[in-house]
Motif scaffolding. Structure first.
Motif, PDB file in Angstrom:
ATOM      1  N   ASN A  74       1.072   3.999  -2.885  1.00  0.00           N
ATOM      2  CA  ASN A  74       0.600   5.363  -2.624  1.00  0.00           C
ATOM      3  C   ASN A  74       1.722   6.383  -2.508  1.00  0.00           C
ATOM      4  O   ASN A  74       1.465   7.570  -2.367  1.00  0.00           O
ATOM      5  CB  ASN A  74      -0.213   5.390  -1.311  1.00  0.00           C
ATOM      6  N   ASP A  88       0.833  -1.204   0.000  1.00  0.00           N
ATOM      7  CA  ASP A  88       0.000   0.000   0.000  1.00  0.00           C
ATOM      8  C   ASP A  88       0.865   1.250   0.000  1.00  0.00           C
ATOM      9  O   ASP A  88       0.600   2.220  -0.716  1.00  0.00           O
ATOM     10  CB  ASP A  88      -0.924   0.007   1.229  1.00  0.00           C
ATOM     11  N   ASN A  89       1.908   1.226   0.844  1.00  0.00           N
ATOM     12  CA  ASN A  89       2.805   2.385   0.891  1.00  0.00           C
ATOM     13  C   ASN A  89       3.508   2.586  -0.443  1.00  0.00           C
ATOM     14  O   ASN A  89       3.680   3.708  -0.917  1.00  0.00           O
ATOM     15  CB  ASN A  89       3.845   2.213   2.007  1.00  0.00           C
ATOM     16  N   ASN A 145      -3.875  13.761   2.477  1.00  0.00           N
ATOM     17  CA  ASN A 145      -3.166  13.163   3.594  1.00  0.00           C
ATOM     18  C   ASN A 145      -2.242  14.237   4.183  1.00  0.00           C
ATOM     19  O   ASN A 145      -2.642  15.383   4.326  1.00  0.00           O
ATOM     20  CB  ASN A 145      -2.393  11.938   3.116  1.00  0.00           C
ATOM     21  N   LYS A 179      -4.566   9.826  -0.312  1.00  0.00           N
ATOM     22  CA  LYS A 179      -4.922   8.466   0.109  1.00  0.00           C
ATOM     23  C   LYS A 179      -6.344   8.180  -0.327  1.00  0.00           C
ATOM     24  O   LYS A 179      -7.120   9.103  -0.614  1.00  0.00           O
ATOM     25  CB  LYS A 179      -4.793   8.334   1.624  1.00  0.00           C
ATOM     26  N   SER A 214     -10.099  10.828  -4.062  1.00  0.00           N
ATOM     27  CA  SER A 214      -9.064  10.614  -3.059  1.00  0.00           C
ATOM     28  C   SER A 214      -9.311  11.540  -1.873  1.00  0.00           C
ATOM     29  O   SER A 214     -10.256  12.338  -1.866  1.00  0.00           O
ATOM     30  CB  SER A 214      -7.669  10.884  -3.648  1.00  0.00           C
TER      31      SER A 214
END
Length: 233
Positions: free
Chosen positions: A31, A27-28, A196, A232, A193
């Motif tokens: 993203n 995921d990191n 973040n 995110k 989205s």
């Protein structure tokens, strides 16, 4: 048998933890490049709070001592005019006269009928811009005293400044960042989205310019800041 069950349980837990770590890493990774850079603008129009007014006068002739005497009389009359109209003596600076000897100029054949050209500059520097502007508009009154004010041209223009912008700087920076955030939020909404964290931000450069060429005593103060947000889902 019991030991096998415990071992299997530990292995299962390890696999689950490893899976979660892998998912988080994926995921990191997925993203990490999801970000948006936006600019935020803040502008103000403000009146200038400082003016510098060079007042030029000239004397032409051949008798240098006499010309210096005439310059002294002219300077005294200009100073009296300024003080009588509210300019403080501390705001007046009398510069040394500039003398041009036309006969000493190797590139001039001096057919003008006089040898010396003397320029006197009296400089008014004041924070009372409104008062000085009113006097500038009435400088023609000096003609009654036999004094002609010469245009300062490019070398000695009337200069208006805004020197108090530091007082408004924090508020303008806050407004610029808020405007940047609004733009970023709109982008995030359009791309399904969410905003973040702030990845980076620059303070931005302040600029102070004339609003236009006809009103140099009105200044436009602006700052543009760039903010980068991560996104995110």
């Amino acid at each position: 048998m019991k030991e096998k069950i415990i071992s299997a349980t530990i292995i299962a837990i390890g696999i689950i933890v490893l899976g979660l770590c892998l998912k988080g890493g994926i995921d990191n990774f997925a993203n990490k490049d999801r970000k948006v850079s936006v600019k935020g603008l803040s502008e103000r129009e403000v009146p200038a709070d400082k003016v510098t007014w060079p007042i030029l006068s000239k004397e032409l002739g051949n008798d240098l001592p006499q010309l210096y005497s005439e310059i002294g009389v002219t300077q005294s009359k200009i100073k009296k005019f300024l003080i009588s109209n509210g300019i403080k003596e501390s705001e007046i600076n009398i510069n040394a006269p500039v003398v041009i000897d036309l006969n000493a100029d190797q590139y001039s054949n001096n057919q003008k009928g006089y040898r010396y050209n003397i320029t006197s500059i009296i400089t008014v520097t004041s924070n009372n811009v409104k008062l000085v502007r009113s006097i500038i508009a009435r400088q023609g009154e000096l003609l009654k005293e036999g004094i002609a004010i010469v245009d300062g041209g490019y070398e000695n223009p009337i200069k208006y400044e805004y020197v108090s912008f530091k007082d408004m700087k924090p508020k303008m920076m806050q407004e610029a960042i808020e405007n940047a955030q609004k733009t970023a939020e709109q982008f995030a909404t359009n791309s399904n989205s969410q905003l973040n964290k702030i990845v980076s931000a620059d303070q931005g450069q302040f600029s102070i310019d004339d609003r236009d060429s006809n009103t140099p005593y009105i200044k436009k103060v602006r700052v543009v800041t760039t903010v980068t947000y991560s996104l995110k889902d």
